[in-house]
Scaffold this motif. Structure first.
Motif, short mmCIF file in Angstrom:
data_model
loop_
_atom_site.label_atom_id
_atom_site.label_comp_id
_atom_site.label_asym_id
_atom_site.label_seq_id
_atom_site.Cartn_x
_atom_site.Cartn_y
_atom_site.Cartn_z
N UNK A 9 66.59 21.48 28.07
CA UNK A 9 65.61 22.03 29.01
C UNK A 9 66.34 22.34 30.31
N UNK A 10 66.23 23.59 30.75
CA UNK A 10 67.00 24.06 31.90
C UNK A 10 66.09 24.14 33.12
N UNK A 60 66.36 24.37 37.72
CA UNK A 60 66.68 25.28 38.81
C UNK A 60 68.03 25.97 38.68
N UNK A 61 68.02 27.25 39.06
CA UNK A 61 69.24 28.05 39.01
C UNK A 61 69.05 29.27 38.14
N UNK A 62 70.07 29.58 37.37
CA UNK A 62 70.04 30.76 36.50
C UNK A 62 69.41 30.41 35.16
N UNK A 63 68.14 30.06 35.19
CA UNK A 63 67.46 29.51 34.01
C UNK A 63 67.43 30.50 32.84
N UNK A 64 66.97 31.75 33.02
CA UNK A 64 66.87 32.64 31.85
C UNK A 64 68.22 32.89 31.18
N UNK A 65 69.27 33.05 31.99
CA UNK A 65 70.59 33.30 31.43
C UNK A 65 71.07 32.11 30.62
N UNK A 66 70.93 30.92 31.18
CA UNK A 66 71.38 29.71 30.48
C UNK A 66 70.57 29.47 29.22
N UNK A 67 69.26 29.65 29.30
CA UNK A 67 68.41 29.44 28.12
C UNK A 67 68.81 30.40 27.00
N UNK A 68 68.98 31.65 27.36
CA UNK A 68 69.34 32.64 26.34
C UNK A 68 70.70 32.31 25.72
N UNK A 69 71.67 31.94 26.53
CA UNK A 69 73.00 31.62 26.02
C UNK A 69 72.93 30.43 25.06
N UNK A 70 72.21 29.39 25.46
CA UNK A 70 72.12 28.20 24.60
C UNK A 70 71.40 28.51 23.30
N UNK A 71 70.39 29.33 23.35
CA UNK A 71 69.70 29.73 22.13
C UNK A 71 70.65 30.49 21.20
N UNK A 72 71.50 31.31 21.78
CA UNK A 72 72.47 32.05 20.97
C UNK A 72 73.49 31.11 20.32
N UNK A 106 72.62 28.34 19.03
CA UNK A 106 71.90 27.61 18.00
C UNK A 106 71.12 26.41 18.49
N UNK A 107 71.03 26.23 19.80
CA UNK A 107 70.27 25.11 20.34
C UNK A 107 68.83 25.51 20.61
N UNK A 108 67.96 24.53 20.60
CA UNK A 108 66.57 24.75 21.02
C UNK A 108 66.55 24.63 22.54
N UNK A 109 66.34 25.74 23.23
CA UNK A 109 66.44 25.73 24.69
C UNK A 109 65.20 26.37 25.30
N UNK A 110 64.82 25.83 26.46
CA UNK A 110 63.67 26.33 27.21
C UNK A 110 63.88 26.01 28.68
#
Length: 345
Positions: free
Chosen positions: A299-300, A302-314, A316-320
């Motif tokens: 779970x991400x 404060x900061x660059x949340x959308x970028x980090x979430x998308x990268x982690x999903x790529x 193979x992690x469950x990220x939000x």
């Protein structure tokens, strides 16, 4: 809310339902677990505070008289069936990650953290968990920090050149954490070191916690004005734009922040120099820290949340993402702007 979630979002902050307490709440609550003493994570008005033992001095310096319970790193307590322990985050003195264990699940809320070495606080400790709540202040690939020895060579070189030119070296930095880290790394034989009144009580708290810092003085304690032309001056950013700066005569100004990695940031701030120094993890550090937890769900905040979430999903992690009211280095700048620029503070 998923039944197994140990941390959820509420208007007051990040809430642990089975334990009935909050982590770094941004509105007053009865019970708060505090990751560190920066203004966006440790706020006034809570009924009861729990924090890592090394944070006691800085928390009291910033919040005054509070009902504070401290816990040594790694030691656990159980509250309403939730096993809680605090582990070093490597961010600033006393910073901690909060480990929660309940119902067969382990969650870790990291607060703010960095993985780079720092003489002024305990090093980041990876904690294995099922779910990891991570910051992403500098969660973009452009953010990569150089080694401390390179950075402090740059600062010492700038200071030495200013001494030869007969001008003060005024380095803007945040009063808590950044100032003490700079003090721990510069060469005090170059000249005297002067600190702003907002920095001094935090230095005292660090020294009381056993952190070695070089001798510093207030400007009012300097009798020979010629010494000011050789001095390194550490002050909050607000002081650079105030009449306080006039006391030093001719000076070169600089700002120490991770934001100095961005082109134009120094120019917009009106500084002569910028030094890339952050108490947050850079992009490789964030990824290394997340990987070391073994968490499959991240779970991400404060900061660059959308970028980090998308990268982690790529990966193979469950990220939000979680919406929070935490800031970043700018929060400390806002905090310092409210601190009196007068030397007696």
């Amino acid at each position: 809310m998923k039944p197994q979630d140990l941390v959820v979002q509420r208007p007051e902050g990040l809430y642990c339902p089975p334990g009935d307490f909050y982590i770094d709440p941004w509105r007053p609550v009865p019970r708060a677990v505090i990751t560190h003493a920066h203004a966006d994570h440790a706020r006034m008005g809570n009924g009861h505070y729990l924090a890592a033992a090394p944070a006691e001095g800085v928390l009291r310096a910033r919040l005054g008289e509070i009902e504070l319970q401290t816990l040594p790193y790694g030691e656990a307590i159980t509250h309403h069936g939730v096993r809680v322990s605090l582990h070093p985050a490597g961010h600033v003195l006393g910073s901690a990650q909060v480990r929660l264990e309940h119902g067969g699940q382990v969650w870790v809320a990291s607060g703010d953290y960095k993985v780079a070495p720092d003489r002024t606080c305990d090093p980041f400790e990876p904690v294995r968990c099922d779910v990891f709540i991570t910051e992403s202040t500098f969660g973009l690939p452009i953010y990569r920090w150089c080694a401390d020895h390179e950075l402090f060579a740059q600062i010492n070189g700038w200071w030495s050149r200013n001494v030869l030119a007969g001008r003060a070296s005024v380095l803007a930095c945040y009063s808590f954490g950044k100032a003490q880290r700079i003090l721990s790394g510069v060469d005090p034989t170059i000249g005297p070191i002067i600190v702003h009144g907002a920095v001094r009580p935090l230095n005292d708290a660090y020294r009381a916690a056993g952190v070695a810092l070089p001798d510093t003085r207030m400007v009012t304690e300097v009798k020979d004005r010629a010494e000011l032309r050789r001095a390194l001056v550490l002050c909050p950013p607000s002081a650079v734009a105030s009449t306080w700066l006039r006391r030093f005569g001719e000076s070169s100004t600089a700002f120490a922040s991770g934001w100095m990695r961005l082109r134009g940031a120094r120019r917009r701030g009106g500084y002569d120099r910028g030094f890339v120094l952050s108490d947050h993890a850079d992009w490789p550090g964030l990824l290394r820290a997340i990987g070391a937890t073994g968490a499959q769900r991240v779970i991400v905040t404060h900061g660059s949340v959308p970028v980090m979430v998308r990268y982690l999903q790529e990966q193979g992690l469950e990220a939000e993402g979680f919406d929070t009211e935490y800031g970043d280095d700018v929060v400390e700048a806002d905090q310092s702007a409210q601190e009196p620029a007068g030397e007696g503070t």
